[in-house]
Design a protein around this motif. Structure first.
Motif, PDB file in Angstrom:
ATOM      1  N   MET A   6      35.325  48.040  64.756  1.00  0.00           N
ATOM      2  CA  MET A   6      35.673  47.172  63.626  1.00  0.00           C
ATOM      3  C   MET A   6      34.409  46.597  62.991  1.00  0.00           C
ATOM      4  O   MET A   6      34.312  46.504  61.764  1.00  0.00           O
ATOM      5  CB  MET A   6      36.610  46.050  64.081  1.00  0.00           C
ATOM      6  N   ILE A   7      33.454  46.201  63.833  1.00  0.00           N
ATOM      7  CA  ILE A   7      32.201  45.652  63.311  1.00  0.00           C
ATOM      8  C   ILE A   7      31.459  46.717  62.516  1.00  0.00           C
ATOM      9  O   ILE A   7      30.958  46.453  61.411  1.00  0.00           O
ATOM     10  CB  ILE A   7      31.330  45.112  64.467  1.00  0.00           C
ATOM     11  N   GLU A  58      32.731  49.378  61.041  1.00  0.00           N
ATOM     12  CA  GLU A  58      33.474  49.644  59.808  1.00  0.00           C
ATOM     13  C   GLU A  58      33.250  48.539  58.789  1.00  0.00           C
ATOM     14  O   GLU A  58      33.102  48.795  57.594  1.00  0.00           O
ATOM     15  CB  GLU A  58      34.957  49.802  60.112  1.00  0.00           C
ATOM     16  N   LYS A  59      33.193  47.299  59.267  1.00  0.00           N
ATOM     17  CA  LYS A  59      32.949  46.166  58.369  1.00  0.00           C
ATOM     18  C   LYS A  59      31.558  46.269  57.751  1.00  0.00           C
ATOM     19  O   LYS A  59      31.373  46.014  56.559  1.00  0.00           O
ATOM     20  CB  LYS A  59      33.096  44.856  59.141  1.00  0.00           C
ATOM     21  N   GLU A  60      30.573  46.650  58.569  1.00  0.00           N
ATOM     22  CA  GLU A  60      29.221  46.826  58.050  1.00  0.00           C
ATOM     23  C   GLU A  60      29.175  47.943  57.006  1.00  0.00           C
ATOM     24  O   GLU A  60      28.495  47.822  55.989  1.00  0.00           O
ATOM     25  CB  GLU A  60      28.248  47.127  59.191  1.00  0.00           C
ATOM     26  N   ARG A  77      31.678  48.855  55.060  1.00  0.00           N
ATOM     27  CA  ARG A  77      32.319  48.324  53.844  1.00  0.00           C
ATOM     28  C   ARG A  77      31.360  47.416  53.082  1.00  0.00           C
ATOM     29  O   ARG A  77      31.261  47.489  51.848  1.00  0.00           O
ATOM     30  CB  ARG A  77      33.597  47.572  54.204  1.00  0.00           C
ATOM     31  N   ASN A  78      30.643  46.549  53.820  1.00  0.00           N
ATOM     32  CA  ASN A  78      29.680  45.658  53.170  1.00  0.00           C
ATOM     33  C   ASN A  78      28.557  46.451  52.512  1.00  0.00           C
ATOM     34  O   ASN A  78      28.129  46.124  51.398  1.00  0.00           O
ATOM     35  CB  ASN A  78      29.094  44.668  54.180  1.00  0.00           C
TER      36      ASN A  78
END
Length: 156
Positions: free
Chosen positions: A72-73, A75-77, A79-80
Motif C-alpha cells: 500500500m505504501i 502504491e501510494k508513493e 500515485r504521488n
C-alpha cells in the motif's frame, strides 16, 4: 413407494448437509503444503511464482497479508509520483504557453512599430513630393528654415 425407498428417504432426512457452512475453516495455501513441495521445486514454476511476486529470489514464500501495508505504501508513493509528474507537466506546458504568448506579443509590437515607421516615412515622402510640385508650379516660394535664438535681457 417401496419399502427400500422409504428406508433410504428416512435415512437421508437424518443427514445434515449444512454442517460445514458455519464452520470457520483455515485458508489453504498450496505453497505451504508439504505434499506439493515437489511441484513447486520445478524451475519453471519457481520463475513463474517469482514473476508474479509470490516468492522472493531465495525461493521463500511472500505472505501478501503481512506485506500488504508495504504494498500500500509503495502504491501510494507511485500515485504521488504520478500526480507530481502530471502537475510538473502542466506547469511546463503553462510556462511554454506564456513564453509563446510573450513571443507573439513581441512580434506583434515589432510589426506595429515597423509599420508605423513606414507610415511616417511615406508621409514625409508625400509631403516632400507635394512641396516639390507646388514649388514647380510656383505656388510657394522655398524658404530656408532657421531656428530663432532667444534673446534675454540682463537686469542691471
Amino acid at each position: 413407494m417401496s419399502r427400500r425407498d422409504q428406508y433410504l428417504s428416512k435415512r437421508e432426512s437424518g443427514f445434515n448437509t449444512r454442517f460445514g457452512i458455519n464452520a470457520n475453516l483455515s485458508t489453504y495455501n498450496a505453497l505451504y503444503d508439504p505434499s506439493m513441495r515437489h511441484f513447486f521445486e520445478n524451475r519453471g514454476v519457481q520463475s513463474h511464482l517469482y514473476r508474479t511476486g509470490q516468492i522472493d529470489k531465495a525461493g521463500r514464500v511472500i505472505d501478501l497479508d503481512l506485506n500488504k501495508s508495504k504494498l500500500m505504501i509503495i502504491e501510494k508513493e507511485f500515485r504521488n509520483a504520478e500526480r507530481n509528474e502530471s502537475s510538473r507537466q502542466k506547469e511546463e506546458e503553462e510556462m511554454r504557453r506564456r513564453v509563446q504568448l510573450k513571443r507573439h506579443q513581441a512580434l506583434d509590437k515589432a510589426r506595429k512599430e515597423e509599420k508605423l515607421i513606414r507610415i511616417k516615412e511615406d508621409r514625409k515622402i508625400r509631403q516632400e513630393i507635394v512641396m516639390a510640385t507646388r514649388e514647380a508650379q510656383g505656388l510657394i516660394v522655398p524658404s530656408v528654415k532657421t531656428k530663432k535664438k532667444k534673446v534675454t535681457m540682463k537686469k542691471k
